[in-house]
Design a protein around this motif. Structure first.
Motif, PDB file in Angstrom:
ATOM      1  N   SER A 196      58.969  31.688  47.575  1.00 58.81           N
ATOM      2  CA  SER A 196      59.725  30.966  48.597  1.00 58.81           C
ATOM      3  C   SER A 196      58.977  29.697  48.980  1.00 58.81           C
ATOM      4  CB  SER A 196      59.897  31.867  49.818  1.00 58.81           C
ATOM      5  OG  SER A 196      60.560  31.170  50.844  1.00 58.81           O
ATOM      6  N   SER A 219      63.468  27.607  51.872  1.00 54.65           N
ATOM      7  CA  SER A 219      63.683  27.782  53.316  1.00 54.65           C
ATOM      8  C   SER A 219      64.387  26.538  53.831  1.00 54.65           C
ATOM      9  CB  SER A 219      62.339  27.976  54.022  1.00 54.65           C
ATOM     10  OG  SER A 219      61.713  29.131  53.518  1.00 54.65           O
ATOM     11  N   HIS A 221      67.283  26.071  56.304  1.00 51.00           N
ATOM     12  CA  HIS A 221      67.498  26.055  57.758  1.00 51.00           C
ATOM     13  C   HIS A 221      68.395  24.929  58.279  1.00 51.00           C
ATOM     14  CE1 HIS A 221      64.780  29.351  57.912  1.00 51.00           C
ATOM     15  NE2 HIS A 221      63.726  28.641  57.570  1.00 51.00           N
ATOM     16  N   ASN A 295      63.331  35.839  64.364  1.00 51.50           N
ATOM     17  CA  ASN A 295      62.339  36.686  65.020  1.00 51.50           C
ATOM     18  C   ASN A 295      61.630  35.849  66.052  1.00 51.50           C
ATOM     19  OD1 ASN A 295      62.792  38.892  63.164  1.00 51.50           O
ATOM     20  ND2 ASN A 295      61.883  37.497  61.683  1.00 51.50           N
TER      21      ASN A 295
HETATM   22  N1  SAH Z   1      56.061  28.565  53.218  1.00 54.67           N
HETATM   23  C1  SAH Z   1      57.048  29.316  52.491  1.00 54.67           C
HETATM   24  C2  SAH Z   1      56.767  30.793  52.541  1.00 54.67           C
HETATM   25  C3  SAH Z   1      56.939  31.424  53.910  1.00 54.67           C
HETATM   26  S1  SAH Z   1      58.338  32.427  53.807  1.00 54.67           S
HETATM   27  C4  SAH Z   1      58.427  28.969  52.975  1.00 54.67           C
HETATM   28  O1  SAH Z   1      58.515  28.197  53.934  1.00 54.67           O
HETATM   29  O2  SAH Z   1      59.407  29.396  52.374  1.00 54.67           O
HETATM   30  C5  SAH Z   1      58.692  32.833  55.403  1.00 54.67           C
HETATM   31  C6  SAH Z   1      60.189  32.691  55.663  1.00 54.67           C
HETATM   32  O3  SAH Z   1      60.458  33.054  57.007  1.00 54.67           O
HETATM   33  C7  SAH Z   1      60.636  31.251  55.519  1.00 54.67           C
HETATM   34  O4  SAH Z   1      61.946  31.206  55.033  1.00 54.67           O
HETATM   35  C8  SAH Z   1      60.598  30.770  56.954  1.00 54.67           C
HETATM   36  O5  SAH Z   1      61.382  29.627  57.145  1.00 54.67           O
HETATM   37  C9  SAH Z   1      61.117  31.980  57.671  1.00 54.67           C
HETATM   38  N2  SAH Z   1      60.716  32.044  59.072  1.00 54.67           N
HETATM   39  C10 SAH Z   1      59.664  31.440  59.662  1.00 54.67           C
HETATM   40  N3  SAH Z   1      59.630  31.744  60.966  1.00 54.67           N
HETATM   41  C11 SAH Z   1      60.676  32.552  61.194  1.00 54.67           C
HETATM   42  C12 SAH Z   1      61.141  33.240  62.353  1.00 54.67           C
HETATM   43  N4  SAH Z   1      60.508  33.119  63.515  1.00 54.67           N
HETATM   44  N5  SAH Z   1      62.238  34.017  62.211  1.00 54.67           N
HETATM   45  C13 SAH Z   1      62.845  34.159  61.032  1.00 54.67           C
HETATM   46  N6  SAH Z   1      62.442  33.556  59.908  1.00 54.67           N
HETATM   47  C14 SAH Z   1      61.376  32.759  59.989  1.00 54.67           C
END
Ligand code: SAH
Length: 352
Positions: A196, A219, A221, A295
């Motif tokens: 990811s 990721s 968003h 979360n």
């Molecule tokens: N750096 C990489 C790997 C981390 S994956 C990345 O950004 O993909 C962690 C995943 O959880 C990512 O999709 C991130 O955006 C998501 N994430 C981060 N904080 C979160 C939260 N508080 N609640 C839900 N998802 C979250």
């Protein structure tokens, strides 16, 4: 005294070079590789198909480092979170996530993270260092053993969704995956591995050029620069159009669809134009959208949007033929869910 080198930091090529340099046949490299990465040997004594003399020699020259699981927490939903101590005392977290059909290991790639995504607890820790390939591999083995011990089932999937940005630790992440997928290593299928990324356009293209066989998740968003810029600073250098271009390149080279991770927050990305932008983005290449439950971290600016908005997203995506799934959080009660990995129980990761 000169410090002994860690034999586990060697690639297969480097092992071959080593044995050639000491006038040993080159197949010794395969033997040692299998001891280390298939059989999990923790000492040179274990390596019984090497002569006693060679084992003694290697013992004088090398150490075999291993991570240790310092603390294991179990969630009421079965999720297990490990606090993993590295050789230098630093701590990262890895998670075992059980479902009816799968057991997934979620592993970290860096100590801390430099990205500063505003909604992520790991982002509040500074990035301290990259993990070595063997430290990543060891997290997988630890979860694999827990899957057997606590569930009597094998590990089926691996996701690089723990702490850190895997594509900022490119070489070691790929080296770890090599050890996990190699027939001389754990022999797991790359189809069961997902990396990811926050969305580094250049590195996504590099993955495509390197013809990797594992899956990619982004990721996302938000598919609007104004929004994405404001919650994920990395977007300033990797704007949405560049991501789209990199993803098209990825798809042309690999033919693999990509998963987009997406959290819907109140007053952040809950408007019709946000939905429209995502739907449009989803038409660049075949993809799937995972709508992840938020979360909560300590930042109160972020709150999960209402189900009504979530349903509007799903409806808009599905009506255009895009697969969208809502992903419930796992392990929330032990801070093991996405974006919650922040070594809350630890005080050791200081910069001293
Ligand atoms: N750096 C990489 C790997 C981390 S994956 C990345 O950004 O993909 C962690 C995943 O959880 C990512 O999709 C991130 O955006 C998501 N994430 C981060 N904080 C979160 C939260 N508080 N609640 C839900 N998802 C979250």
């Amino acid at each position: 005294m000169e410090q002994k080198r860690d034999i586990r930091a060697f690639t297969k090529e480097q092992l071959k070079e080593y044995f050639t340099s000491i006038q040993q046949p080159v197949f010794r490299a395969t033997q040692v590789y299998e001891w280390l990465w298939k059989k999990g040997a923790t000492s040179f004594e274990d390596m019984t198909n090497l002569s006693l003399e060679l084992r003694e020699k290697m013992k004088l020259e090398f150490v075999i480092n291993h991570i240790s699981v310092d603390e294991m927490q179990r969630s009421s939903d079965g999720t297990i979170k490990n606090a993993v101590r590295l050789y230098d005392g630093k701590v990262v977290e890895s998670v075992l996530i059980p479902t009816e059909t799968r057991i997934t290991a979620c592993v970290s790639s860096q100590v801390g993270c430099s990205l500063d995504c505003h909604f992520c607890a790991t982002g509040q820790l500074k990035r301290m260092r990259n993990l070595n390939a063997d430290e990543i591999y060891d997290q997988v083995v630890a979860v694999m053993n827990e899957a057997e011990t606590f569930f009597s089932r094998p590990l089926t999937n691996i996701v690089f969704m723990g702490m850190g940005e895997p594509l900022m630790n490119y070489k070691n992440v790929l080296e770890a995956i090599e050890k996990i997928t190699s027939p001389e290593g754990l022999n797991m299928s790359p189809k069961r591995i997902t990396v990811s990324t926050v969305g580094l356009a250049k590195m996504i293209k590099k993955l495509a050029d390197d013809e990797v066989k594992f899956n990619l998740a982004l990721s996302l968003h938000s598919a609007r620069d104004v929004v994405r810029d404001s919650i994920m600073p990395i977007n300033l250098k990797n704007p949405v159009a560049e991501l789209a271009e990199a993803l098209k390149y990825w798809y042309r080279q690999t033919g693999k669809r990509v998963t987009y991770e997406y959290v819907v927050w109140k007053d952040v990305n809950d408007q019709p134009e946000d939905i429209a932008a995502l739907v449009k983005f989803c038409h660049h290449i075949p993809c799937k959208v995972n709508l992840i439950e938020y979360n909560p971290t300590d930042d109160e600016r972020f709150q999960q949007a209402d189900d009504k908005v979530l349903n509007a997203y799903i409806h808009a995506l599905e009506s255009k033929g895009v697969v969208a799934k809502v992903r419930k959080s796992r392990g929330k009660d032990i801070d093991a869910a996405c974006g919650q990995l922040a070594n809350k129980n630890e005080v050791v990761n200081t910069n001293s």
